[in-house]
Design a protein around this motif. Sequence first.
Motif, PDB file in Angstrom:
ATOM      1  N   LEU A   3      -7.850  -2.656   4.078  1.00  0.00           N
ATOM      2  CA  LEU A   3      -6.379  -2.286   4.009  1.00  0.00           C
ATOM      3  C   LEU A   3      -6.408  -0.690   3.796  1.00  0.00           C
ATOM      4  O   LEU A   3      -7.441   0.004   3.222  1.00  0.00           O
ATOM      5  N   SER A   4      -5.464   0.030   4.947  1.00  0.00           N
ATOM      6  CA  SER A   4      -5.846   1.527   5.212  1.00  0.00           C
ATOM      7  C   SER A   4      -4.346   1.849   5.577  1.00  0.00           C
ATOM      8  O   SER A   4      -3.697   0.744   5.858  1.00  0.00           O
ATOM      9  N   THR A  21      -6.594  -6.360   5.298  1.00  0.00           N
ATOM     10  CA  THR A  21      -6.946  -7.268   4.106  1.00  0.00           C
ATOM     11  C   THR A  21      -7.604  -6.877   3.004  1.00  0.00           C
ATOM     12  O   THR A  21      -8.496  -5.983   3.013  1.00  0.00           O
ATOM     13  N   TYR A  22      -6.933  -7.357   1.818  1.00  0.00           N
ATOM     14  CA  TYR A  22      -7.623  -6.871   0.516  1.00  0.00           C
ATOM     15  C   TYR A  22      -7.619  -8.220  -0.354  1.00  0.00           C
ATOM     16  O   TYR A  22      -6.693  -8.811  -0.378  1.00  0.00           O
ATOM     17  N   LEU A  23      -8.941  -8.479  -0.647  1.00  0.00           N
ATOM     18  CA  LEU A  23      -9.229  -9.771  -1.566  1.00  0.00           C
ATOM     19  C   LEU A  23      -8.557 -11.001  -0.864  1.00  0.00           C
ATOM     20  O   LEU A  23      -8.078 -11.812  -1.671  1.00  0.00           O
ATOM     21  N   GLY A  24      -8.671 -10.781   0.649  1.00  0.00           N
ATOM     22  CA  GLY A  24      -8.321 -12.110   1.198  1.00  0.00           C
ATOM     23  C   GLY A  24      -6.904 -12.305   1.457  1.00  0.00           C
ATOM     24  O   GLY A  24      -6.624 -13.040   2.098  1.00  0.00           O
ATOM     25  N   VAL A  25      -6.219 -11.238   1.058  1.00  0.00           N
ATOM     26  CA  VAL A  25      -4.715 -10.899   1.307  1.00  0.00           C
ATOM     27  C   VAL A  25      -4.580 -10.147   2.631  1.00  0.00           C
ATOM     28  O   VAL A  25      -4.547  -8.924   2.412  1.00  0.00           O
ATOM     29  N   TYR A  26      -3.794 -10.654   3.590  1.00  0.00           N
ATOM     30  CA  TYR A  26      -3.480  -9.490   4.872  1.00  0.00           C
ATOM     31  C   TYR A  26      -1.994  -9.077   4.411  1.00  0.00           C
ATOM     32  O   TYR A  26      -1.025  -9.711   4.038  1.00  0.00           O
ATOM     33  N   VAL A  27      -2.150  -7.726   4.742  1.00  0.00           N
ATOM     34  CA  VAL A  27      -1.018  -6.818   4.642  1.00  0.00           C
ATOM     35  C   VAL A  27      -0.748  -6.322   5.890  1.00  0.00           C
ATOM     36  O   VAL A  27      -1.491  -5.812   6.673  1.00  0.00           O
ATOM     37  N   ALA A  49      -1.061  -4.912  -7.069  1.00  0.00           N
ATOM     38  CA  ALA A  49      -0.220  -6.305  -7.124  1.00  0.00           C
ATOM     39  C   ALA A  49      -1.270  -7.293  -6.771  1.00  0.00           C
ATOM     40  O   ALA A  49      -1.064  -8.553  -7.393  1.00  0.00           O
ATOM     41  N   ILE A  50      -2.201  -7.091  -5.499  1.00  0.00           N
ATOM     42  CA  ILE A  50      -2.915  -8.118  -5.237  1.00  0.00           C
ATOM     43  C   ILE A  50      -3.880  -8.559  -6.308  1.00  0.00           C
ATOM     44  O   ILE A  50      -4.239  -9.702  -6.417  1.00  0.00           O
ATOM     45  N   GLU A  51      -4.288  -7.591  -7.005  1.00  0.00           N
ATOM     46  CA  GLU A  51      -5.283  -7.886  -7.858  1.00  0.00           C
ATOM     47  C   GLU A  51      -4.810  -8.684  -9.123  1.00  0.00           C
ATOM     48  O   GLU A  51      -5.588  -9.461  -9.719  1.00  0.00           O
ATOM     49  N   ARG A  52      -3.404  -8.328  -9.403  1.00  0.00           N
ATOM     50  CA  ARG A  52      -3.112  -9.097 -10.312  1.00  0.00           C
ATOM     51  C   ARG A  52      -2.364 -10.558  -9.843  1.00  0.00           C
ATOM     52  O   ARG A  52      -2.018 -11.200 -10.691  1.00  0.00           O
ATOM     53  N   GLY A  53      -2.668 -10.679  -8.688  1.00  0.00           N
ATOM     54  CA  GLY A  53      -2.046 -11.903  -8.058  1.00  0.00           C
ATOM     55  C   GLY A  53      -0.545 -11.882  -8.030  1.00  0.00           C
ATOM     56  O   GLY A  53       0.341 -13.132  -7.754  1.00  0.00           O
ATOM     57  N   LYS A  57       4.485 -10.948   0.358  1.00  0.00           N
ATOM     58  CA  LYS A  57       4.916 -10.328   1.606  1.00  0.00           C
ATOM     59  C   LYS A  57       6.348 -10.062   1.536  1.00  0.00           C
ATOM     60  O   LYS A  57       6.920 -10.639   0.952  1.00  0.00           O
ATOM     61  N   ARG A  58       6.479  -8.908   2.340  1.00  0.00           N
ATOM     62  CA  ARG A  58       8.084  -8.378   2.196  1.00  0.00           C
ATOM     63  C   ARG A  58       9.124  -9.358   2.661  1.00  0.00           C
ATOM     64  O   ARG A  58      10.185  -9.303   1.893  1.00  0.00           O
ATOM     65  N   GLU A  59       8.620 -10.052   3.491  1.00  0.00           N
ATOM     66  CA  GLU A  59       9.848 -11.196   4.007  1.00  0.00           C
ATOM     67  C   GLU A  59       9.914 -12.350   3.051  1.00  0.00           C
ATOM     68  O   GLU A  59      10.974 -13.013   3.244  1.00  0.00           O
ATOM     69  N   GLU A  60       9.197 -12.399   2.063  1.00  0.00           N
ATOM     70  CA  GLU A  60       9.366 -13.267   1.038  1.00  0.00           C
ATOM     71  C   GLU A  60      10.085 -12.944   0.013  1.00  0.00           C
ATOM     72  O   GLU A  60      10.405 -13.728  -0.952  1.00  0.00           O
TER      73      GLU A  60
END
Length: 378
Positions: A3-4, A21-27, A49-53, A57-60
Motif C-alpha cells: 500500500l503506497s 495491498t495491505y494484510l490481504g486487502v486491496y485498496v 481501519a484494515i488492522e481493525r477489520g 471499499k468506498r463503493e460499499e
Amino acid sequence: MPLSLRPPRKGKTPNYEIRGTYLGVYVERTAGTPELRVAKRVLKGIKEAIERGEYRKREEVAEAPKPPTFADATLAYLKAGGEAKFLGKIIEATGDHALRDKPLAEIDQLAIDNAARGVYPLAPATTLNRQFYTPVSAVLKHAGIELKIKRPKGWRGSKATEWLEPDQAFAVIREAYAIEPEFGLFCLTLLYTGMRLGDATEEAILRGLRLEQALLYLGATKNSEPRPVHLPPIVVEAFRKQRPRPVRPSKGTGGVLTNGAAGRNRAGAGVPFLERHPDEKLFRFCKGGRLYKMLYLALDRAGVVLPKRMRGFHIFCHTYGTWMHRYGGLDTYGLTRTGRWKDPDSADRYKHTMASAEARRADLLPVPAAKPRALKGL
C-alpha cells in the motif's frame, strides 16, 4: 504491491491516490487531497481501519454528498461567463489557508484575509483588492453567498490627483501633433473624453464614430457595457480636419533612402482618415512602450513635469475629471452620470481638486485696515 501513495497526475487528477495491498486487502482510491502530509494521514487511517477489520471499499459505503467547495463555485462562475482573470492563481494556490478545497460554508472574512496573503504576501492593498478580493467576491455572489467582504485597509489607493492646467494641456497637445498628427488627435480625444487607454486603442473603431451626432460609440468597455462617448466641438472639428496617414516611400522610387524611411505602409495610408474601412481601429496605436515613449517626449518638449506614477496616459483622464468639475460644474454624481465612471467613489477624488465653496468664504474674513510692516509692498 504494498500500500503506497501515487503522486497527482497532470491532466488526470490533482490529488494523491492510494493503491496496493495491505494484510490481504486491496485498496485503490483517491486520497482526496493534493497535500502530501494530509494524504499520508489518510493512508495511515486506512491501514489502521484494515488492522481493525473495519475497512470497506468506498463503493460499499454510502457516502453523504460533499458540500460544494470554492473550486466548485469557481467552475460554475466561469461556465456562466464570469471573468477568469486572476482566478487561476487563486485556484492553484495550496496550503493551510488556500480557498480551493474549502467548503463554501466555511469561507468567512478571516479565511479570505488569510488566503489573500497566502497568494499575494507582499502585494499592496490596491493589488490585493483588484486581484484577490474582487474576483473572490464575484464567485461567492454567483454562488448565492451574500457575504459583505471587508476590503484591505488602503484598497482605494491615494486620492491625491495630478492634472494638467489648460496651458500645460494645450502645450502637450501641440507637441503631440508635432510628433505625429494622428498621435496629436489621439491625445486630444483622450483629453476631452476621459477615455481609458484601452478603450481608445482596442474598443474604438471607425464605425462607432458619428460626427454628426458628436458621438463615439464604444461597443464594449472595461465595465463590459456599451458606452456612448460625447465628442466636444474641438474634437469633432479635429477629426474632420485629420489628414490621411502618410504613404511611406519605397526603394522602387529611386534614390537613396535613409534607414527606416522605407518599409511596409500603415493600414489606410493615403486614404482620407474618415473614409477608411468602417471596421478599422479608430487609431492605429497599441498599448506598449513605443506609445508611452511618444507621450514622454511630448511631455518633455512641453516642459510638463509630473510625478512618476502620474506620467502616463491616465493624466488625460484626471484632467478631464478635474475640468468637468471646475469648468463644467459637475459634482461627484454628475461625473458618474457622464458614463466615464461607474462608481461614485471613483469620481469622488475630483471634488478635492478645488477648494469647497465653504472654504472660499475665508475671503470674507476681516483684515487689518493698515497692512503690517511684513506685508507692505505686496
